[in-house]
Design an enzyme around this catalytic site. Structure first.
Site, mmCIF file in Angstrom:
data_model
loop_
_atom_site.group_PDB
_atom_site.id
_atom_site.type_symbol
_atom_site.label_atom_id
_atom_site.label_comp_id
_atom_site.label_asym_id
_atom_site.label_seq_id
_atom_site.Cartn_x
_atom_site.Cartn_y
_atom_site.Cartn_z
ATOM 1 C CB SER A 50 -0.899 -0.008 1.235
ATOM 2 O OG SER A 50 -0.111 -0.278 2.383
ATOM 3 N NE ARG A 194 -8.820 7.927 -3.786
ATOM 4 C CZ ARG A 194 -8.187 7.632 -2.666
ATOM 5 N NH1 ARG A 194 -6.898 7.400 -2.685
ATOM 6 N NH2 ARG A 194 -8.823 7.563 -1.528
ATOM 7 N N GLY A 218 -6.477 5.684 6.147
ATOM 8 C CA GLY A 218 -7.861 5.242 6.025
ATOM 9 C C GLY A 218 -8.515 5.735 4.765
HETATM 10 N N1 GLY Z 1 -5.503 7.272 2.963
HETATM 11 C C1 GLY Z 1 -5.024 6.936 1.713
HETATM 12 C C2 GLY Z 1 -5.945 7.045 0.610
HETATM 13 O O1 GLY Z 1 -7.146 6.969 0.780
HETATM 14 O O2 GLY Z 1 -5.468 7.217 -0.482
#
Ligand code: GLY
Length: 322
Positions: A50, A194, A218
């Site tokens: 991530s 995005r 989050g």
């Molecule tokens: N908190 C990371 C995201 O939503 O991209």
């Protein structure tokens, strides 16, 4: 008298990052140096899917990274969004802060800036993350997965185990200065272009060198609308403890959302106060999967390098405490 230095980071993988940051702080290094070194450790770890190298890609199979860094003493910040091909976006964000008159660069021009500053253009997909994307892609029925449906927006992006494990970082150094950082590949399979909360100053992170620092992880599309990191620091400025301040900011976030959507929210905050007190809170215990507990790490002069859990603002406690 020297301040008791400390660094706090999000998630289980934050423990290694906190240990790295603590090494910098223990050597007398600045909070912002500790944040960058700790962030880089996670960005370069291909096992963390991530953040940075090995992060899961967008719907087109392209890894788009968001990162930001903020310095307490100067109240300066730098950020990048939609950055491709660079393994250490938090370092690019710091260069934006230091070498441009601006705060945020995005997309191709953020990459151009990074290349001008000597960063290498590299493949960010690993065999594992590419395989995961191919599997996801094979299960999509839309011809153009990049833009999903053309109908009206309904509800929230579904929480899946692939989402929301941004590393947020806050640190206090032995000189009494604060800094914060955030670095992420964002939501897996996101619509190309995005941008989440992580590179948005006030949402993904915030520092007031007279008060404290906060950072989040989050559901960025929701968290950015509640400006949660700024709220946390502002609450510490009113006298709340770091944990109380994180809880208050999350309560605000949840209050603005329909209660039936609470189960779709994963939002968590970490914070450090100017005096070295630390804290955290999360909206739920299992973020995207029941076995994926909200954990956060800390390491410092008076804080052993450990993983912590909770506290959790469950929907029930949130509703009853409003
Ligand atoms: N908190 C990371 C995201 O939503 O991209």
């Amino acid at each position: 008298m020297a301040t008791p230095y400390v660094i706090v980071t999000t998630w289980r993988f934050g423990l290694a990052a906190s240990i790295r940051g603590n090494e910098v702080l223990a050597g007398g290094g600045s909070a912002i140096d500790a944040i960058e070194a700790a962030g880089n450790l996670t960005e370069l770890d291909p096992e963390v899917n991530s953040v940075g190298y090995g992060g899961l890609p967008n719907a087109d199979g392209v890894v788009e990274l968001d990162a930001a860094i903020m310095d307490g003493p100067t109240h300066a910040a730098g950020s990048v969004a939609g950055l491709t091909g660079i393994k250490t976006p938090i370092s690019v964000a710091r260069k934006v802060m230091l070498y441009t008159p601006h705060t945020m660069l995005v997309g191709d021009n953020a990459k151009r800036f990074a290349l001008q500053h000597g960063f290498a253009d590299e493949r960010l997909l690993t065999d594992v993350s590419n395989e995961r994307w191919l599997e996801w892609r094979a299960n999509q029925s839309a011809a153009d997965v990049a833009h999903f449906d053309t109908g009206p927006r309904e509800g929230l992006t579904e929480l899946t185990p692939d989402n929301h494990d941004t590393i947020g970082l806050v640190a206090l150094d032995s000189h009494g200065n604060l800094a914060a950082g955030c670095t992420t590949s964002g939501m897996a399979w996101k619509v190309p272009g995005r941008v989440g909360d992580s590179p948005i100053i006030g949402s993904g992170l915030y520092v007031d060198n007279e008060i404290g620092a906060a950072a989040g992880t989050g559901h960025g599309d929701e968290m950015m609308k509640a400006v949660v990191s700024f709220r946390t620091v502002e609450a510490m400025g009113r006298g709340l403890t770091p944990t109380e301040a994180c809880v208050e900011a999350l309560r605000y976030l949840m209050r603005k959302r329909p209660p039936e959507s609470f189960n779709n929210y994963g939002a968590a905050l970490i914070a450090v106060r100017k005096d070295g007190d630390i804290g955290a809170a999360s909206t739920r215990s299992g973020f995207a999967a029941p076995d994926r507990l909200w954990q956060w790490a800390a390491a410092g002069e008076q804080v052993p390098a450990i993983l912590n859990e909770g506290p959790y603002c469950t929907p029930t406690s949130l509703i009853s405490s409003l």
